[in-house]
Design an enzyme around this catalytic site. Sequence first.
Site, PDB file in Angstrom:
ATOM      1  N   LYS A   1     -10.545   8.548   1.884  1.00 47.97           N
ATOM      2  CA  LYS A   1      -9.145   8.136   1.941  1.00 47.97           C
ATOM      3  C   LYS A   1      -8.340   9.097   2.813  1.00 47.97           C
ATOM      4  CE  LYS A   1      -5.040   6.898  -0.632  1.00 47.97           C
ATOM      5  NZ  LYS A   1      -4.375   6.669  -1.919  1.00 47.97           N
TER       6      LYS A   1
ATOM      7  N   ARG B   1      -4.211   2.390   7.803  1.00 42.54           N
ATOM      8  CA  ARG B   1      -4.086   2.682   6.365  1.00 42.54           C
ATOM      9  C   ARG B   1      -4.018   1.414   5.523  1.00 42.54           C
ATOM     10  NH1 ARG B   1      -0.420   7.327   3.293  1.00 42.54           N
ATOM     11  NH2 ARG B   1      -1.139   6.765   1.220  1.00 42.54           N
TER      12      ARG B   1
ATOM     13  N   GLU C   1       1.204   4.215   7.382  1.00 48.83           N
ATOM     14  CA  GLU C   1       0.685   2.851   7.312  1.00 48.83           C
ATOM     15  C   GLU C   1       1.230   1.956   8.413  1.00 48.83           C
ATOM     16  OE1 GLU C   1      -0.081   1.475   3.302  1.00 48.83           O
ATOM     17  OE2 GLU C   1       0.286  -0.574   3.938  1.00 48.83           O
TER      18      GLU C   1
ATOM     19  N   HIS D   1      -5.494  -4.980  -3.285  1.00 56.12           N
ATOM     20  CA  HIS D   1      -4.202  -4.599  -3.855  1.00 56.12           C
ATOM     21  C   HIS D   1      -3.130  -5.671  -3.740  1.00 56.12           C
ATOM     22  CE1 HIS D   1      -5.970  -0.696  -4.469  1.00 56.12           C
ATOM     23  NE2 HIS D   1      -4.874  -0.265  -5.042  1.00 56.12           N
TER      24      HIS D   1
ATOM     25  N   GLU E   1     -11.163   1.909  -7.913  1.00 51.42           N
ATOM     26  CA  GLU E   1     -10.681   2.410  -6.623  1.00 51.42           C
ATOM     27  C   GLU E   1     -11.831   3.028  -5.829  1.00 51.42           C
ATOM     28  OE1 GLU E   1      -7.794   1.782  -5.392  1.00 51.42           O
ATOM     29  OE2 GLU E   1      -6.307   1.668  -7.002  1.00 51.42           O
TER      30      GLU E   1
ATOM     31  N   LYS F   1       1.810   8.685  -1.053  1.00 52.32           N
ATOM     32  CA  LYS F   1       2.625   7.522  -1.413  1.00 52.32           C
ATOM     33  C   LYS F   1       3.198   7.742  -2.806  1.00 52.32           C
ATOM     34  CE  LYS F   1       0.766   3.547   1.116  1.00 52.32           C
ATOM     35  NZ  LYS F   1       0.115   2.217   0.968  1.00 52.32           N
TER      36      LYS F   1
ATOM     37  N   ASN G   1      -5.450  -1.014   1.257  1.00 50.32           N
ATOM     38  CA  ASN G   1      -4.818  -1.975   0.360  1.00 50.32           C
ATOM     39  C   ASN G   1      -5.770  -3.093  -0.044  1.00 50.32           C
ATOM     40  OD1 ASN G   1      -2.373  -0.583   0.525  1.00 50.32           O
ATOM     41  ND2 ASN G   1      -1.762  -1.704   2.365  1.00 50.32           N
TER      42      ASN G   1
END
Lengths: 367, 367
Positions: free
Chosen positions: B230, B244, B240, B251, B188, B146, B248
């Site tokens: 991940k 996926r 996504e 987020h 994270e 990303k 998030n």
Amino acid sequence: VENFDIEFPPQPSRRCRVFFGNGLFGRAAEYAAALSGESRIAVIADDRVAPLYGGDLLRHLQAARPKADLVTFPAGEGSKNWQVLGRLLQRMVELNIGRDGVVVALGGGVTGDLAGMAAALHCRGIAWLQLPTTTLAMADSAIGGKTAVNLGGAKNIAGAFHQPAAVFADLDTLSTLEARHFSAGLAEVVKTALITDAGLFARLESAQGALLDSSSSLLQQVLARCALLKAEVVARDELEAGERALLNAGHTIGHALESASGGQLLHGEAIAISLVLECRLAQKLCRFPGRDLQRLVALLQSLDLPTAVPAGAVPEDVMRFISADKKNRAGELRFALPEAIGRAVTTGCEWTVSVDPKDIIGMLRKE
Amino acid sequence: VENFDIEFPPQPSRRCRVFFGNGLFGRAAEYAAALSGESRIAVIADDRVAPLYGGDLLRHLQAARPKADLVTFPAGEGSKNWQVLGRLLQRMVELNIGRDGVVVALGGGVTGDLAGMAAALHCRGIAWLQLPTTTLAMADSAIGGKTAVNLGGAKNIAGAFHQPAAVFADLDTLSTLEARHFSAGLAEVVKTALITDAGLFARLESAQGALLDSSSSLLQQVLARCALLKAEVVARDELEAGERALLNAGHTIGHALESASGGQLLHGEAIAISLVLECRLAQKLCRFPGRDLQRLVALLQSLDLPTAVPAGAVPEDVMRFISADKKNRAGELRFALPEAIGRAVTTGCEWTVSVDPKDIIGMLRKE
């Protein structure tokens, strides 16, 4: 050291539907509405096309789906830059276009490049449609998913491959296209015929007058044929690993002439001149027949297209743009050249030919 | 109407190699040199990391391949914008990076996002490597392809999926990372453990002190484990379409808190707070256990991370950013929520849960 590999499986196949005809706005609107579900649609058009066709398309869209807005930018190649693209993206944020939103590109090559790149980047890629309104976009640029802007003096240097879900080429929109732009787009038709289809080339030679008439059925057939020929190549080589480079015939010198002219030459006009120059190179390097060169020049002239480098062009300037072309590999200039009308030079696994810069500058000087 | 379909076959599978260890610059340089052949390499770094590690990496690169240059930009999230990205692309044109050139991102999350997007757009996509130098980039952002910039007040709204060819996480570079950034990146790690791996979460709880020591072997193991978790998700759902979205977690509110703070909160700090808030939502909506919420807060605090909304944050401001989030679908707010530590709520074919804005604003006010 700890290490592992991430294996990304192939991305699934995709389909792009292509339509050529008259009065297609209603159909395009239904398609866009179905694609966007409950989400918003942004129609992107330049300020020349928007007043001509934007309202009509918006009415069709809003009949099917109320959440459609028109986003405009100043017409012309000069808008194909980083700042204008940034403003389009900013406007899409303001309009609250989500990742299930849809972009509709209504216009010519510049609009397709800008709107397609906006669709490629917004939310890391949303669906889009092309409604080409020029001969150039219908025959060539609306097909194949190349999007880009110019940057730092380099043509199409920043961009993305992002296939539209569908292309609706409504021939009615050609009725308002200026004659000069109408002819310029036909240079791409000549290019495709020159490099892939001797039969189409012969058809163009015999058609002539009819090609400049936006209502002729022959024009529709020729544009659709050209789009199909391009589609066949890009379906085999979407990301230009090889064969797709053939479609760049006329585009290395062409982009340089266009850039060096500072906006004086239209893209298609630069391509027309470049086709002649590159066929001269091919005559020298690949035995392209002199008779075929004469046929090419005659066809381009019959379409009101230029065939010689403009008097003001400085060979060294043009050469500088050629050296910066993104199609160069490891500093080597590579050209897609024809060996005869309808047939490209392909040697083994190579689709392009290495050319000595001296040969190019010599030829530019001769002009 | 004439019509035809263009069928684009699947794009081939791709591989990303990931390395965690010490003293990896030589190995990364060899990899970049092999990838770039005779072409140029652009190392992109911010003006904090460039003086620390840019020279060393460049020496390694130039030993293998002379054509490497360092391109820098001002450090900080504020640089992740359209103008800075445009300047990086401009610099790549000036350096004459071709389509067979290579970009090396040397730095944290901002550098990876900017350099990766530059690599995605230059010549419509060139190869790139990530050399993450922060806990955040090693555990999370360097994995998965990303890339994005912020635009019009919307976080990561314009971007591209563009997988790096390899990731070299050299733990030596963490020795110069500020403590606050070091901790922020671990948010994270907590997120990934919370949503996918109860075992990793328990390991983080028992490790504590060692996680804040850049030379501990446990830190390397935990970061590599997090990257692998991940990687497994993104390999199954690169673009996504579904699963996926789990990554998030934290987020949606996190991006809003970060944006609303005007740069006061680091990304990881905003994620830490948001994980607590989203687990409270999960407690209300999905029976997330109160005991697990206490464990989450205790773990975050042991890592020197904030767990409550800053005093100055205005709930309505935060809410406005949440409403503009690109993860919303058809105006609906959707969250990836855990049902317990290590397990996300997944109902049928849905990976995210629809959340009533009233519940969010209520919870922000309570803070």
